[in-house]
Structure formats: structure tokens, C-alpha cells
Design an enzyme around this catalytic site. Structure first.
Site, PDB file in Angstrom:
ATOM      1  CG  ASN A 112      -1.638   1.276   1.463  1.00 33.04           C
ATOM      2  OD1 ASN A 112      -1.779   2.076   0.538  1.00 33.04           O
ATOM      3  ND2 ASN A 112      -2.125   1.498   2.678  1.00 33.04           N
ATOM      4  CE  LYS A 147       0.412   3.568   4.921  1.00 29.20           C
ATOM      5  NZ  LYS A 147       0.178   3.746   6.322  1.00 29.20           N
ATOM      6  CG  HIS A 177      -5.683   1.885   5.176  1.00 30.56           C
ATOM      7  ND1 HIS A 177      -5.263   2.842   6.055  1.00 30.56           N
ATOM      8  CD2 HIS A 177      -4.642   1.031   5.005  1.00 30.56           C
ATOM      9  CE1 HIS A 177      -4.010   2.585   6.411  1.00 30.56           C
ATOM     10  NE2 HIS A 177      -3.606   1.489   5.786  1.00 30.56           N
ATOM     11  CD  GLU A 196      -2.911   5.559   6.740  1.00 31.32           C
ATOM     12  OE1 GLU A 196      -2.904   5.674   5.498  1.00 31.32           O
ATOM     13  OE2 GLU A 196      -1.980   5.028   7.377  1.00 31.32           O
ATOM     14  CD  GLU A 250      -3.375  -2.586   7.289  1.00 34.12           C
ATOM     15  OE1 GLU A 250      -2.254  -2.779   6.822  1.00 34.12           O
ATOM     16  OE2 GLU A 250      -4.048  -1.584   7.039  1.00 34.12           O
ATOM     17  N   GLY A 284       2.411   2.216  10.726  1.00 38.04           N
ATOM     18  CA  GLY A 284       3.339   3.346  10.581  1.00 38.04           C
ATOM     19  C   GLY A 284       4.034   3.747  11.867  1.00 38.04           C
ATOM     20  CB  SER A 329       5.324  -1.697  11.974  1.00 36.67           C
ATOM     21  OG  SER A 329       4.869  -0.365  12.181  1.00 36.67           O
TER      22      SER A 329
END
Ligand code: PEP
Length: 246
Positions: A9, A11, A93, A95, A165, A171, A210
Site C-alpha cells: 500500500n 498510500k 483502511h 486512515e 491491521e 506506521g 509495521s
């Protein structure tokens, strides 16, 4: 037997030069032992389509509209993604859930559109640190999957990949331990068994948060972890391919 999938991904990171270099390095590596997919930002999807044509590497979008077409400025429809050869779409996701207020209802609507187009939906779920520390991690993941578990038919599940996730691991450099991840993946599989044993046995559940070349092997060795959704480490070919080789 579920075949491992390693998906990158990107992003909101890329440029034409960077995308060309990364795609051609991934292509040249000719990974055979797992499925590989990349999720570049929208402007680089056509480049991915051209570069990856005739290869086994799949590519997809990071989002799609709930609507089919029309007056939705700034949105990209599943039909458009299908038109340029996208095989997959990342949905829900964390985010998008936290920054763009994407709800479970929107996740279901997008998933249904993607499946209706014959594409694969990679649906992301995961709890925040607060939710985990309060003992609600499984409850949150169950809630996030609930609409899909109730609405999708058994055949539709063959076009779904779940990505677990944990938000606290995305991240942050902090990875779930293999045991923590395995426990949640086994729980997700038990939820899938509520649809049918076939769905539980065949649906791929990826871990994301991560993942690096240094920790991927241990995570992927877990019985219910079927590969990874990779953010930061998917932006350099060496690291991403190191994960694929795990
Ligand atoms: C992600 O954004 O899906 C992700 C897992 O990010 P990272 O690997 O950087 O934690």
C-alpha cells in the site's frame, strides 16, 4: 491451501520516476512463491497497468466510490478502475476510517460494488490502542466485519481478502507480536466459519502494521496469517522484495 499474498500500500507516496523504478524492480524480481500486489495512488494506476501487463503481479486502487457514476466530484468509480484493468481495491483502511470518516456501511457498499465488478476487495479492519487496552479488540474487529459477514454470500467471499491491521501498529514501527496477530487472525477465521467452513478455510487474512523484511517471516509462519499488507516498507524494492521472500 491458501496462497500467501504480499500487498504493498503506497498510500499518498509516489512520483512517475519512483513508480516506474519500483514497479520495474518488483517485476524483475520475478517472485514465484507468493502472490504479489501493489496499490499505487490513482494517478499511477495506468502506469502500473502498462508496466505489469502480462505479469502475475496484481495491482489495485486504495479506495473507490460507493456510487456508480455521476455528479460526485473527486470520486473514482469501480467501473473506471475496472476499465483500466485494476483487479483489486483496498477498502476501509484505518486512515480512511479515521481521517475520512469511512463507516462500516460505506465499507460494505464499496465492497459490494467491487465484487459485482468481478474484482477483489481487500477489506481492512483493526482496533486502536485504547480499544485493545480496554479489552475490546475482538469486539471492534467483529463489529467492523459484521455487515460483510451478514450480507455477503459464500461465493462472494472468494473475492474477499481481509487485512487485519491494528491501528497502533500502522506506521509506528510497533508490530503486533506473532502471537497477538495469530490470536486475532484465528478469531477472524472463527467469524468466517459462521458463514461456512469453506469460507473460513479459503479466505486469506493478511496482517498489516509495521511489517518489515526483518519480522515478516515470523509473522507469516503463523497458521492463520496468509501474508501481509505493507505500508512504509513497500516503498523500497529491496525491503518489499525481502518481505515477499519471507
Ligand atoms: C498500512 O498502511 O496498510 C500499513 C500496514 O502501514 P505500515 O506497514 O507502514 O505500518
Amino acid at each position: 491451501m491458501r496462497r500467501l499474498l504480499v500487498a504493498g500500500n503506497w498510500k499518498m507516496n509516489a512520483s512517475t520516476d519512483m513508480a516506474k523504478a519500483l514497479l520495474s524492480d518488483i517485476l524483475a524480481a520475478d517472485v514465484q512463491h507468493c502472490d504479489v500486489a501493489v496499490f499505487p495512488p490513482f494517478p499511477y494506476l495506468s502506469l502500473a497497468a502498462d508496466t505489469l501487463a502480462d505479469s502475475a503481479i496484481q495491482f489495485g486502487a486504495q479506495n473507490c466510490s460507493t456510487a456508480e457514476a455521476g455528479a460526485y466530484t473527486g470520486e473514482v468509480s469501480v467501473g473506471m478502475l475496472q476499465d483500466i484493468g485494476c483487479g483489486m481495491v483496498l477498502i476501509g483502511h484505518s486512515e480512511r476510517r479515521s481521517l475520512f470518516h469511512e463507516t462500516d456501511a460505506a465499507v460494505l457498499a464499496k465492497t459490494e460494488r467491487v465484487l459485482a465488478a468481478g474484482m477483489t476487495a481487500v477489506v481492512c479492519v483493526g482496533e486502536t490502542l485504547d480499544q485493545r487496552q480496554s479489552g475490546y479488540a475482538e469486539l471492534i474487529v467483529k463489529q467492523q466485519l459484521s455487515a460483510l459477514l451478514h450480507q455477503l454470500t459464500e461465493p462472494q467471499w472468494s473475492q474477499v481478502v481481509i487485512a487485519y491491521e491494528p491501528v497502533w501498529a500502522i506506521g509506528t514501527g510497533e508490530t503486533a507480536t506473532p502471537e497477538q496477530a495469530q490470536q486475532m487472525h484465528a478469531f477472524i477465521r472463527s467469524l468466517l466459519a459462521g458463514v461456512s467452513q469453506k469460507v473460513a478455510d479459503e479466505t486469506r487474512v493478511l496482517y498489516g502494521g509495521s511489517v518489515k523484511a526483518a519480522n515478516a517471516a515470523e509473522l507469516f509462519a503463523q497458521a492463520d496469517i496468509d501474508g501481509g499488507l505493507i505500508g512504509g516498507a513497500s516503498l523500497t524494492a529491496e525491503e518489499f522484495l525481502g518481505i515477499c521472500r519471507s
